[in-house]
Design a protein around this motif. Structure first.
Motif, mmCIF file in Angstrom:
data_model
loop_
_atom_site.group_PDB
_atom_site.id
_atom_site.type_symbol
_atom_site.label_atom_id
_atom_site.label_comp_id
_atom_site.label_asym_id
_atom_site.label_seq_id
_atom_site.Cartn_x
_atom_site.Cartn_y
_atom_site.Cartn_z
ATOM 1 N N VAL A 512 0.835 -1.202 0.000
ATOM 2 C CA VAL A 512 0.000 0.000 0.000
ATOM 3 C C VAL A 512 0.870 1.252 0.000
ATOM 4 O O VAL A 512 0.570 2.242 -0.689
ATOM 5 C CB VAL A 512 -0.958 -0.003 1.205
ATOM 6 N N PHE A 513 1.965 1.225 0.756
ATOM 7 C CA PHE A 513 2.876 2.365 0.771
ATOM 8 C C PHE A 513 3.439 2.626 -0.630
ATOM 9 O O PHE A 513 3.462 3.770 -1.106
ATOM 10 C CB PHE A 513 4.016 2.124 1.755
ATOM 11 N N VAL A 514 3.898 1.552 -1.299
ATOM 12 C CA VAL A 514 4.440 1.706 -2.653
ATOM 13 C C VAL A 514 3.370 2.243 -3.589
ATOM 14 O O VAL A 514 3.635 3.132 -4.416
ATOM 15 C CB VAL A 514 4.993 0.362 -3.163
ATOM 16 N N PHE A 515 2.142 1.742 -3.477
ATOM 17 C CA PHE A 515 1.066 2.230 -4.338
ATOM 18 C C PHE A 515 0.801 3.716 -4.099
ATOM 19 O O PHE A 515 0.634 4.486 -5.055
ATOM 20 C CB PHE A 515 -0.210 1.426 -4.092
ATOM 21 N N LEU A 516 0.767 4.128 -2.818
ATOM 22 C CA LEU A 516 0.524 5.536 -2.509
ATOM 23 C C LEU A 516 1.626 6.425 -3.079
ATOM 24 O O LEU A 516 1.358 7.482 -3.665
ATOM 25 C CB LEU A 516 0.414 5.736 -0.998
ATOM 26 N N MET A 517 2.871 5.998 -2.915
ATOM 27 C CA MET A 517 3.982 6.803 -3.422
ATOM 28 C C MET A 517 3.996 6.814 -4.951
ATOM 29 O O MET A 517 4.252 7.851 -5.571
ATOM 30 C CB MET A 517 5.311 6.254 -2.887
ATOM 31 N N ALA A 518 3.721 5.669 -5.574
ATOM 32 C CA ALA A 518 3.723 5.607 -7.036
ATOM 33 C C ALA A 518 2.612 6.462 -7.618
ATOM 34 O O ALA A 518 2.787 7.094 -8.672
ATOM 35 C CB ALA A 518 3.574 4.157 -7.490
ATOM 36 N N SER A 519 1.466 6.494 -6.947
ATOM 37 C CA SER A 519 0.344 7.277 -7.469
ATOM 38 C C SER A 519 0.607 8.775 -7.390
ATOM 39 O O SER A 519 -0.057 9.558 -8.077
ATOM 40 C CB SER A 519 -0.928 6.941 -6.685
ATOM 41 N N LYS A 520 1.577 9.188 -6.563
ATOM 42 C CA LYS A 520 1.917 10.606 -6.449
ATOM 43 C C LYS A 520 3.162 10.983 -7.256
ATOM 44 O O LYS A 520 3.535 12.146 -7.317
ATOM 45 C CB LYS A 520 2.133 10.974 -4.974
ATOM 46 N N GLU A 521 3.830 10.007 -7.861
ATOM 47 C CA GLU A 521 5.101 10.231 -8.546
ATOM 48 C C GLU A 521 4.918 11.100 -9.783
ATOM 49 O O GLU A 521 4.036 10.860 -10.614
ATOM 50 C CB GLU A 521 5.707 8.885 -8.952
ATOM 51 N N LEU A 522 5.746 12.126 -9.915
ATOM 52 C CA LEU A 522 5.710 12.987 -11.091
ATOM 53 C C LEU A 522 7.059 13.066 -11.783
ATOM 54 O O LEU A 522 7.126 13.005 -13.010
ATOM 55 C CB LEU A 522 5.255 14.399 -10.713
ATOM 56 N N ALA A 523 8.149 13.183 -11.024
ATOM 57 C CA ALA A 523 9.466 13.436 -11.604
ATOM 58 C C ALA A 523 9.823 12.398 -12.655
ATOM 59 O O ALA A 523 10.300 12.737 -13.751
ATOM 60 C CB ALA A 523 10.521 13.458 -10.501
ATOM 61 N N MET A 524 9.604 11.132 -12.351
ATOM 62 C CA MET A 524 9.923 10.064 -13.293
ATOM 63 C C MET A 524 8.820 9.895 -14.331
ATOM 64 O O MET A 524 9.083 9.722 -15.526
ATOM 65 C CB MET A 524 10.130 8.759 -12.526
ATOM 66 N N ALA A 525 7.551 9.964 -13.880
ATOM 67 C CA ALA A 525 6.431 9.709 -14.784
ATOM 68 C C ALA A 525 6.344 10.730 -15.907
ATOM 69 O O ALA A 525 5.980 10.383 -17.033
ATOM 70 C CB ALA A 525 5.127 9.698 -13.985
#
Length: 583
Positions: A512-525
């Motif tokens: 869940v932590f990884v999902f939360l962080m991935a859903s907020k990721e912008l720099a790489m995405a």
């Protein structure tokens, strides 16, 4: 973001019934395969950055001849000093703001009788659910020329422009508010578990509450404070959202935005971006090494004693309401104001600063419009798919690899751990650039697809999966696996029937932590997402750069609601098992 793990005595390795030695047989081939898989995911990024920094770039963006010109040009330009200065000032300032806010509130909540402790914890957790891009946009509106902050400054102080929304000061403020929850969670855990015998001795000797804090509590917590400061410094050094949205419009460039701009030109200057990336990565390596040294020396600050003495809360008397006031002010500034202005922007037909006269303009038409956008539902789908696949893959790889390393004690298990932790030194902006530079020049048709986003997220958050898996494995006593071994259960049956059920809470929390962080990721995405493959963060970034403020706010409100549901599910899952939230 860094992780809080529970400190546990390292268990003995399970032993075989025959030899009485670490049970290494049968696990070497799976470990080798895992190491190869992680190496294939992680090493191309490092290889690409290093190679691109030492090669020229053709007009088509392809690698050219080997050269040192990228480094000579980088260190020969006057702009580098300005970029480094901006980076250091914004990072150090934000770290100081985060430590002061998080540290003071952690002491108020954990060590005093000030009312509002539960409210403060809720505010901190809710702050973690707000995407950084949305938080940045909220503060741009709050600090705008006609925004609430500067309007209040003109009315109350007679100051024409209190804070410029696109200045170094604004970057420090916003980054500091983002880092405060991390400081609060880490330092709160330290203050909550710290042996209080020395503090009680000081109090008995006549020291006041603040003397005890200054001469006993503070020095004992110093390793944790330094460690948290370094981790927040690294996180801020790697940040992209705030420097891109707040800094670039005001011509305030830092290392991450310089890398981004070099990759977005035509033709893209991957060589210069690689040189910037190497310099930034070396800085991160030094900071992580210092963090490791601080953690190794933490034992020198441990209290001497046997049974742990639980700390007593200091009675602040009438001043306890000052602590409550501090909690309330933080809640308003860090959560209510940003969320409030985003909600306001989502309810007006065109954005304008909040005022009583504009209440008659409130409408829900933006939500109907956003839900009807052709790009909205696909961006939600992409975010969920990429985040979920990356989270499951990371935790599966981490669970097996850490079990083989820490529990089965397969020879060479440390190689897996070192490979998996390597992405800590690669900021998101660098990882995005390196994956683009690598997969554009290999015969694999994954650039421009969701696959490259899945690979990027898996690499970016692999270290966090390993930390969660390690924390869970170290809590399982070896006797349970020994009992299964003596009963004749095959090793993989023991893993499936004994280890996995016991470590499942940590694995779920990590996923869940990884999902939360991935859903907020912008720099790489923002570097990896091709047209038609945007995630929610990229969608909001593109809408914001196109000036569609109300649509960004509306999408942000909807997405924060989804993330709050996910976080609420994690809290409920841990509460059912008598655990606190492990984020």
């Amino acid at each position: 973001m860094a992780l809080a793990t529970r400190e546990t005595t390292r268990p003995t390795a399970p032993v075989t019934a025959e030899a009485g030695k670490p049970a290494a047989g049968g696990g070497r081939i799976p470990l080798i395969l895992l190491c190869l898989l992680v190496a294939v995911l992680v090493l191309p990024s490092l290889y690409s950055v290093i190679v691109r920094s030492f090669t020229s770039t053709t007009p088509l963006g392809e690698p050219g001849a080997a050269t040192l010109a990228n480094y000579t040009d980088l260190f020969g330009q006057n702009e580098l000093l300005t970029v480094v200065r901006n980076t250091l000032i914004s990072t150090a300032g934000a770290t100081a703001v985060a430590l002061v806010i998080g540290g003071v509130l952690a002491w108020v909540v954990e060590r005093t009788n000030a009312p509002g402790a539960a409210l403060c914890r809720v505010v901190m957790l809710l702050s973690l659910a707000i995407p950084y891009i949305l938080y940045s946009i909220a503060w741009i509106m709050l600090l705008g020329p006609d925004g609430p902050v500067n309007s209040a400054g003109r009315t109350l102080l007679g100051v024409g422009h209190l804070i410029d929304a696109h200045s170094l000061t604004a970057m420090i403020l916003v980054e500091g508010l983002i880092g405060a929850p991390l400081a609060f969670l880490f330092l709160g855990a330290v203050l909550r578990t710290q042996d209080a015998s020395l503090e009680e001795s000081a109090a008995v000797s006549g020291a006041s509450t603040f003397q005890v804090f200054r001469k006993v509590t503070g020095p004992l917590a110093m390793p944790a404070v330094v460690g948290v400061a370094l981790l927040i410094f690294v996180r801020t050094l790697e940040a992209f959202e705030i420097p891109a949205l707040i800094g670039l419009p005001g011509r305030v460039r830092v290392m991450t935005t310089s890398i981004f701009l070099d990759t977005q030109g035509f033709p893209p200057d991957y060589g210069m971006a690689g040189a910037y990336a190497i310099v930034l990565m070396l800085g991160v390596v030094v900071l992580l090494y210092l963090t490791h040294r601080v953690n190794r020396r933490a034992a020198a600050f441990a209290g001497i004693g046997g049974k742990l003495t639980r700390p007593r809360r200091a009675d602040l008397g009438a001043r306890r309401w000052l602590g409550t006031a501090a909690i309330a002010v933080y809640g308003v500034v860090a959560l209510i104001a940003p969320v409030g202005i985003i909600l306001w922007a989502s309810l007006v037909p065109y954005y304008s600063a909040p005022s009583w006269s504009k209440l008659k303009l409130l409408t829900g038409s933006n939500y109907a419009h956003v839900l009807g956008l052709k790009s909205f539902l696909p961006s939600v789908e992409h975010t969920v798919i990429v985040g979920a696949v990356a989270a499951v893959a990371i935790m599966a790889i981490s669970a097996v690899g850490i079990w083989l390393h820490l529990r089965v004690r397969v020879s060479g298990g440390w190689v897996f751990e070192q490979l998996a932790m390597m992405p800590l030194v690669i900021p998101g902006a660098i990882l995005g650039f390196s994956l683009v530079a690598f997969y554009l020049n290999v015969p694999l048709p994954i650039y421009g697809t969701l696959t490259i986003l899945m690979i990027g997220y898996a690499v970016r958050y692999m270290p966090y999966g390993v930390r969660y898996a390690s924390a869970g494995m170290l809590q399982i006593h070896a006797s349970l696996e020994e009992a299964a071994d003596i009963s004749g259960a095959p090793r993989w049956t023991t893993f499936r029937r004994v280890v996995l059920p016991l470590v499942r809470p940590s694995l779920v929390s990590g996923a869940v932590f990884v999902f939360l962080m991935a859903s907020k990721e912008l720099a790489m995405a923002v570097m990896l997402a091709a047209p038609g493959q945007e995630t929610m963060s990229v969608e909001m970034y593109q809408l914001w750069t196109n000036g569609q403020t109300t649509q960004v706010a509306t999408i942000g409100v909807l997405w924060v609601g989804v993330l709050l549901v996910v976080m609420g599910g994690l809290i409920w899952f841990n509460a059912r098992r008598g655990r606190s939230l492990e984020i």
